[in-house]
Design a protein around this motif. Structure first.
Motif, PDB file in Angstrom:
ATOM      1  N   HIS A 153      -3.508 -10.019   2.664  1.00 32.13           N
ATOM      2  CA  HIS A 153      -3.242  -9.967   4.097  1.00 32.13           C
ATOM      3  C   HIS A 153      -1.819 -10.427   4.390  1.00 32.13           C
ATOM      4  N   THR A 154      -1.460 -10.414   5.659  1.00 29.81           N
ATOM      5  CA  THR A 154      -0.152 -10.903   6.082  1.00 29.81           C
ATOM      6  C   THR A 154      -0.323 -12.135   6.963  1.00 29.81           C
ATOM      7  N   LYS A 155       0.701 -12.991   6.926  1.00 27.73           N
ATOM      8  CA  LYS A 155       0.739 -14.154   7.804  1.00 27.73           C
ATOM      9  C   LYS A 155       2.206 -14.544   7.983  1.00 27.73           C
ATOM     10  N   ASN A 156       2.614 -14.622   9.235  1.00 28.05           N
ATOM     11  CA  ASN A 156       3.996 -14.994   9.559  1.00 28.05           C
ATOM     12  C   ASN A 156       5.021 -14.142   8.809  1.00 28.05           C
ATOM     13  N   GLY A 157       4.749 -12.841   8.726  1.00 28.94           N
ATOM     14  CA  GLY A 157       5.680 -11.914   8.094  1.00 28.94           C
ATOM     15  C   GLY A 157       5.680 -11.930   6.575  1.00 28.94           C
ATOM     16  N   LEU A 178       0.234 -12.172   1.533  1.00 27.33           N
ATOM     17  CA  LEU A 178      -0.532 -13.186   0.810  1.00 27.33           C
ATOM     18  C   LEU A 178      -1.721 -12.540   0.118  1.00 27.33           C
ATOM     19  N   ASN A 179      -2.017 -13.039  -1.062  1.00 30.03           N
ATOM     20  CA  ASN A 179      -3.244 -12.654  -1.744  1.00 30.03           C
ATOM     21  C   ASN A 179      -4.005 -13.941  -2.026  1.00 30.03           C
ATOM     22  N   ASN A 180      -5.189 -14.044  -1.466  1.00 29.82           N
ATOM     23  CA  ASN A 180      -6.026 -15.234  -1.598  1.00 29.82           C
ATOM     24  C   ASN A 180      -5.290 -16.500  -1.147  1.00 29.82           C
ATOM     25  N   GLY A 181      -4.463 -16.354  -0.112  1.00 32.82           N
ATOM     26  CA  GLY A 181      -3.745 -17.492   0.456  1.00 32.82           C
ATOM     27  C   GLY A 181      -2.431 -17.815  -0.230  1.00 32.82           C
ATOM     28  N   ARG A 182      -2.118 -17.153  -1.330  1.00 30.68           N
ATOM     29  CA  ARG A 182      -0.871 -17.388  -2.071  1.00 30.68           C
ATOM     30  C   ARG A 182       0.150 -16.328  -1.700  1.00 30.68           C
ATOM     31  N   THR A 183       1.376 -16.749  -1.373  1.00 32.65           N
ATOM     32  CA  THR A 183       2.434 -15.799  -1.037  1.00 32.65           C
ATOM     33  C   THR A 183       2.707 -14.889  -2.229  1.00 32.65           C
ATOM     34  N   VAL A 184       2.817 -13.592  -1.945  1.00 33.61           N
ATOM     35  CA  VAL A 184       3.052 -12.592  -2.986  1.00 33.61           C
ATOM     36  C   VAL A 184       4.395 -11.925  -2.723  1.00 33.61           C
ATOM     37  N   PHE A 185       5.217 -11.849  -3.746  1.00 35.52           N
ATOM     38  CA  PHE A 185       6.445 -11.073  -3.689  1.00 35.52           C
ATOM     39  C   PHE A 185       6.200  -9.809  -4.501  1.00 35.52           C
ATOM     40  N   LEU A 186       6.225  -8.667  -3.829  1.00 33.06           N
ATOM     41  CA  LEU A 186       5.972  -7.415  -4.531  1.00 33.06           C
ATOM     42  C   LEU A 186       7.210  -7.011  -5.317  1.00 33.06           C
ATOM     43  N   ARG A 187       7.016  -6.879  -6.598  1.00 28.53           N
ATOM     44  CA  ARG A 187       8.059  -6.399  -7.489  1.00 28.53           C
ATOM     45  C   ARG A 187       7.576  -5.020  -7.933  1.00 28.53           C
ATOM     46  N   GLY A 188       7.999  -4.005  -7.191  1.00 27.23           N
ATOM     47  CA  GLY A 188       7.339  -2.727  -7.355  1.00 27.23           C
ATOM     48  C   GLY A 188       8.171  -1.599  -7.893  1.00 27.23           C
ATOM     49  N   LYS A 189       7.478  -0.533  -8.122  1.00 23.08           N
ATOM     50  CA  LYS A 189       8.094   0.718  -8.544  1.00 23.08           C
ATOM     51  C   LYS A 189       7.428   1.877  -7.830  1.00 23.08           C
ATOM     52  N   HIS A 190       8.113   2.969  -7.821  1.00 21.15           N
ATOM     53  CA  HIS A 190       7.684   4.217  -7.198  1.00 21.15           C
ATOM     54  C   HIS A 190       7.069   5.111  -8.279  1.00 21.15           C
ATOM     55  N   PHE A 218      -6.411  -1.933  -4.921  1.00 20.13           N
ATOM     56  CA  PHE A 218      -6.038  -1.086  -3.774  1.00 20.13           C
ATOM     57  C   PHE A 218      -5.798  -2.000  -2.578  1.00 20.13           C
ATOM     58  N   VAL A 219      -4.531  -2.389  -2.371  1.00 16.24           N
ATOM     59  CA  VAL A 219      -4.221  -3.360  -1.330  1.00 16.24           C
ATOM     60  C   VAL A 219      -3.498  -2.763  -0.128  1.00 16.24           C
ATOM     61  N   MET A 220      -2.812  -1.632  -0.315  1.00 18.35           N
ATOM     62  CA  MET A 220      -2.061  -1.027   0.798  1.00 18.35           C
ATOM     63  C   MET A 220      -2.286   0.483   0.825  1.00 18.35           C
ATOM     64  N   PHE A 221      -2.219   1.031   2.057  1.00 17.16           N
ATOM     65  CA  PHE A 221      -2.470   2.452   2.264  1.00 17.16           C
ATOM     66  C   PHE A 221      -1.498   2.954   3.328  1.00 17.16           C
ATOM     67  N   SER A 222      -0.746   3.987   2.990  1.00 15.10           N
ATOM     68  CA  SER A 222       0.257   4.546   3.902  1.00 15.10           C
ATOM     69  C   SER A 222      -0.084   5.997   4.232  1.00 15.10           C
ATOM     70  N   ILE A 261     -12.560   2.077   9.916  1.00 15.83           N
ATOM     71  CA  ILE A 261     -13.624   2.375   8.947  1.00 15.83           C
ATOM     72  C   ILE A 261     -13.519   1.527   7.679  1.00 15.83           C
ATOM     73  N   ASP A 262     -12.313   0.973   7.417  1.00 18.47           N
ATOM     74  CA  ASP A 262     -12.140   0.122   6.233  1.00 18.47           C
ATOM     75  C   ASP A 262     -10.936  -0.782   6.462  1.00 18.47           C
ATOM     76  N   ASN A 263     -11.186  -2.044   6.767  1.00 19.63           N
ATOM     77  CA  ASN A 263     -10.089  -2.954   7.086  1.00 19.63           C
ATOM     78  C   ASN A 263      -9.686  -3.842   5.909  1.00 19.63           C
ATOM     79  N   ARG A 264     -10.053  -3.459   4.701  1.00 15.72           N
ATOM     80  CA  ARG A 264      -9.735  -4.282   3.530  1.00 15.72           C
ATOM     81  C   ARG A 264      -8.308  -4.116   3.041  1.00 15.72           C
ATOM     82  N   HIS A 265      -7.607  -3.091   3.521  1.00 16.21           N
ATOM     83  CA  HIS A 265      -6.258  -2.807   3.048  1.00 16.21           C
ATOM     84  C   HIS A 265      -5.259  -3.042   4.180  1.00 16.21           C
ATOM     85  N   LEU A 266      -3.998  -3.220   3.824  1.00 23.26           N
ATOM     86  CA  LEU A 266      -2.943  -3.191   4.816  1.00 23.26           C
ATOM     87  C   LEU A 266      -2.522  -1.738   4.979  1.00 23.26           C
ATOM     88  N   TYR A 267      -2.309  -1.317   6.228  1.00 22.00           N
ATOM     89  CA  TYR A 267      -1.966   0.069   6.510  1.00 22.00           C
ATOM     90  C   TYR A 267      -0.547   0.167   7.051  1.00 22.00           C
TER      91      TYR A 267
END
Length: 193
Positions: free
Chosen positions: A45-49, A52-64, A157-161, A183-189
């Motif tokens: 989820h998000t909090k204050n911009g 977070l995953n399970n309350g721990r701040t997550v920095f996405l280090r991603g790829k396309h 599956f945490v985000m959906f665009s 219909i499914d609020n488990r992901h960030l959209y």
């Protein structure tokens, strides 16, 4: 027939990129056949911009991932291939893969669940939304619903665009996101990437 049931796990071991804890549920039907499914418990989820995953701040280090498969013309449906792919990705310190205008197959989610990779799936559009295009709007809502039904239980599956570099009426995009979230609020959209 779909039937919903509830059960409780005392002191659950949560799923994240460092400890991708999974549970297996086995259901025996009245006719004697069994169904099984692996799942993880997490709260992305998000909090204050911040993410977070399970309350721990997550920095996405991603790829396309643009769905490029030059040898076959389609992505592998083999979990072993995806596990190797994510093992290499994780070896470079990457914890997130964004699927550019597509959603990977079940084998990818299963491997990501086991190795601890955050997935952003996307609907198949790189274009424009207009209020008059009811065929596209209905297609995107239905496709998103089907993707959620098929892959929504995966902890990876945490985000959906809605898609990539979208243009057009933001009210239309917002209505699709709101529908999918209802219909499914488990992901960030996101309305687009």
């Amino acid at each position: 027939i779909r039937q919903t049931f509830q059960f409780k796990i005392s002191d659950p071991q949560l799923w994240d990129e460092y400890t991708p804890n999974l549970y297996k549920i086995i259901v025996t039907l009245k006719n004697g056949s069994t169904l099984s499914n692996k799942f993880g418990i997490r709260n992305f989820h998000t909090k204050n911009g911040k993410l977070l995953n399970n309350g721990r701040t997550v920095f996405l280090r991603g790829k396309h991932d643009g769905g490029v498969a030059p040898l076959t013309g389609y992505p592998s449906m083999n979990k072993k291939d995806w596990y190797e792919y994510f093992r290499i990705v994780k070896g470079y310190g990457i914890n997130h893969v964004r699927y550019h205008s597509w959603t990977p197959p079940a084998a990818a989610f299963e491997a990501a669940n086991e190795i601890g990779i955050f997935i952003q799936a996307e609907l198949p559009l790189w274009g424009k939304f207009t209020p008059a295009d009811s065929i596209l709007i209905n297609y995107m809502k239905n496709e998103g619903k089907l993707i959620n039904e098929e892959f929504g239980n995966n902890p990876s599956f945490v985000m959906f665009s809605l898609g990539n570099e979208l243009q057009g009426d933001t009210a239309v995009m917002e209505s699709i996101v709101n529908y999918l979230r209802s219909i499914d609020n488990r992901h960030l959209y996101a309305m687009g990437t």
